[in-house]
Design an enzyme around this catalytic site. Structure first.
Site, PDB file in Angstrom:
ATOM      1  CB  CYS A   7      31.670  30.612  30.707  1.00  0.00           C
ATOM      2  SG  CYS A   7      31.444  30.237  28.956  1.00  0.00           S
TER       3      CYS A   7
ATOM      4  CG  HIS B 184      27.211  30.531  30.270  1.00  0.00           C
ATOM      5  ND1 HIS B 184      28.226  31.458  30.324  1.00  0.00           N
ATOM      6  CD2 HIS B 184      26.882  30.286  31.567  1.00  0.00           C
ATOM      7  CE1 HIS B 184      28.483  31.780  31.584  1.00  0.00           C
ATOM      8  NE2 HIS B 184      27.688  31.056  32.364  1.00  0.00           N
TER       9      HIS B 184
ATOM     10  CG  HIS C  99      28.374  31.165  36.095  1.00  0.00           C
ATOM     11  ND1 HIS C  99      27.670  31.763  35.087  1.00  0.00           N
ATOM     12  CD2 HIS C  99      27.864  31.681  37.254  1.00  0.00           C
ATOM     13  CE1 HIS C  99      26.765  32.592  35.587  1.00  0.00           C
ATOM     14  NE2 HIS C  99      26.869  32.558  36.904  1.00  0.00           N
TER      15      HIS C  99
END
Length: 345
Positions: free
Chosen positions: A261, A309, A321
Site C-alpha cells: 500500500c 494502511h 490502493h
C-alpha cells in the site's frame, strides 16, 4: 458485504523514531507481539463469514508488520549508505595519515643520519595509539616546524580513530538490522500463508469478494465542493496511480510491477517528482492534514488509528490502493476501513 469493510472513524495517529539498533529491535519486538495476537492457529468454525473474519485479522496484522518491515529496511539502507561514506572517508584519512607519517619519517631519517635526532621525536612517530598522551607531553621538546607537523598528524590519527569507532557501531547496527528484517519477513510470510490456506478452503463463490477487481460502491459520493486535484503534482500522482490498476500486491514492493500500500503511494508521487517516505505512518505526515470532507484527488487517506494502511483519493468517494496479498491494485470506497487521517501532499 465483505468483512474487510468497516464503518469510518477519524482521529490522529502518531509515528515513532529511534536509534538504529534500538529502533530495529523495537520494531521486531512490537511486530512479533502484534502478530502473536493474530489468530494464526484458528481454523474456520461454522461459516464462511467466520473464515473471512479470521483472514481479515491475519491481513491486518500482516499489514502492520509489513509497514514495520519497510521501516526497518529503510533504516538498513540508510545505515548502509552511511557506512559506505564512512569507509570512503576512512580510506582517504588513512592515506593522508600515511603521507604525513612518511614526510615526518623522512625528516627523522635525515636528522638521524646527521646525528641531530631528538629521541622524543622518534617516540612521537610511533604508530602505537597508546602513545597519544606521551606525544602531548613531548611536543615542546622538538622544533617548532616538527611540532606543528606532529600536531597535525596526531589530530588526523585521532579523527581516524573516531571514524573507525563510528563505522564499527554502524556495522553492528547493520548486522542487527539485517537479522531483524529477516526474522520479520519470516513471521509476516507465515501469517500470509495461513490466510491463503483459509481462503483456499472456502467454496469459490465465497472466495469471490476477495478476488474481484473492485469493491467500489458507485452510490457513495464524498460530500465535497472541490472537484479536481489540488495541484499539478497531485494530478500527476492520480494519473500514475490509475496506471497501476490491476498490478499485483506484493508486500515490501514499491513498483513498478507490484506494490504494497505505501509502496504504491511512494511510486505514484515519484512519477510526479515528489519524494514520499516509505511507510504509511510517515506518509500521513508528508503534507497538510485536512478533513475527509475536503478530500480532493491526489490526497492520501490513512486507515486505522496506527495508519497501517494507506490509499489515494481519486474523487467520487473512491480511492485507489494496493489492498492485500492475492488482490490487485483497485478502486474501493474511501470508507472501506476506519479513516484515520487525510493528507494533502
Amino acid at each position: 458485504m465483505v468483512s474487510h469493510r468497516r464503518p469510518p472513524v477519524s482521529g490522529p495517529g502518531r509515528g515513532a523514531r529511534g536509534g538504529a539498533v534500538v529502533a530495529l529491535s523495537a520494531a521486531a519486538a512490537s511486530a512479533a507481539a502484534a502478530l502473536g495476537s493474530a489468530p494464526a492457529g484458528a481454523e474456520p468454525r461454522d461459516t464462511p463469514e467466520a473464515t473471512r473474519a479470521t483472514v481479515d485479522a491475519l491481513y491486518e496484522q500482516a499489514e502492520r508488520a509489513t509497514d514495520q518491515y519497510n521501516a526497518a529496511t529503510d533504516r538498513v539502507h540508510a545505515i548502509t549508505t552511511r557506512l559506505h561514506t564512512a569507509q570512503d572517508a576512512l580510506a582517504r584519512g588513512q592515506a593522508r595519515v600515511n603521507t604525513m607519517r612518511g614526510v615526518l619519517s623522512s625528516v627523522v631519517g635525515a636528522q638521524y643520519r646527521s646525528g641531530g635526532i631528538d629521541p622524543s621525536l622518534a617516540l612521537l612517530l610511533t604508530s602505537d595509539p597508546d602513545t597519544y598522551l606521551e606525544r602531548a607531553t613531548l611536543l615542546d621538546r622538538v622544533g617548532d616546524r616538527e611540532s606543528g607537523a606532529l600536531h597535525r598528524l596526531e589530530e588526523a590519527e585521532r579523527g581516524l580513530a573516531q571514524r573507525r569507532a563510528a563505522a564499527a557501531q554502524d556495522l553492528a547496527a547493520l548486522r542487527a538490522g539485517r537479522a531483524s528484517v529477516a526474522r520479520h519477513k519470516q513471521t509476516v510470510q507465515a501469517r500470509l500463508d495461513h490466510a491463503r490456506r483459509l481462503l483456499a478452503a472456502l467454496p469459490a463463490a465465497e472466495r469471490d469478494p476477495y478476488g474481484r477487481a473492485s469493491r467500489a460502491d458507485d452510490r457513495f459520493t464524498l460530500p465535497t465542493g472541490a472537484g479536481g486535484p489540488a495541484s499539478a503534482r497531485a494530478a500527476a500522482a492520480v494519473a500514475a496511480v490509475r496506471s497501476a490498476l490491476g498490478r499485483p500486491y506484493a508486500w515490501g514492493a514499491s513498483g513498478p510491477g507490484s506494490f504494497d500500500c505505501s509502496g504504491l503511494m511512494q511510486w505514484a508521487y515519484a512519477q510526479a517528482g515528489v519524494a514520499l517516505p516509505r511507510t504509511s505512518q510517515a506518509q500521513r505526515y508528508a503534507g497538510r492534514r485536512i478533513p475527509l470532507s475536503e478530500a480532493r484527488p491526489g490526497d492520501l487517506v490513512a486507515y486505522r488509528a496506527d495508519a497501517s494502511h494507506i490509499a489515494m483519493y481519486v474523487g467520487h468517494g473512491q480511492v485507489v490502493h494496493a489492498p492485500y496479498p492475492g488482490a490487485r491494485v483497485r478502486y474501493d470506497p474511501v470508507t472501506m476501513l476506519p479513516v484515520s487521517s487525510v493528507t494533502r501532499v
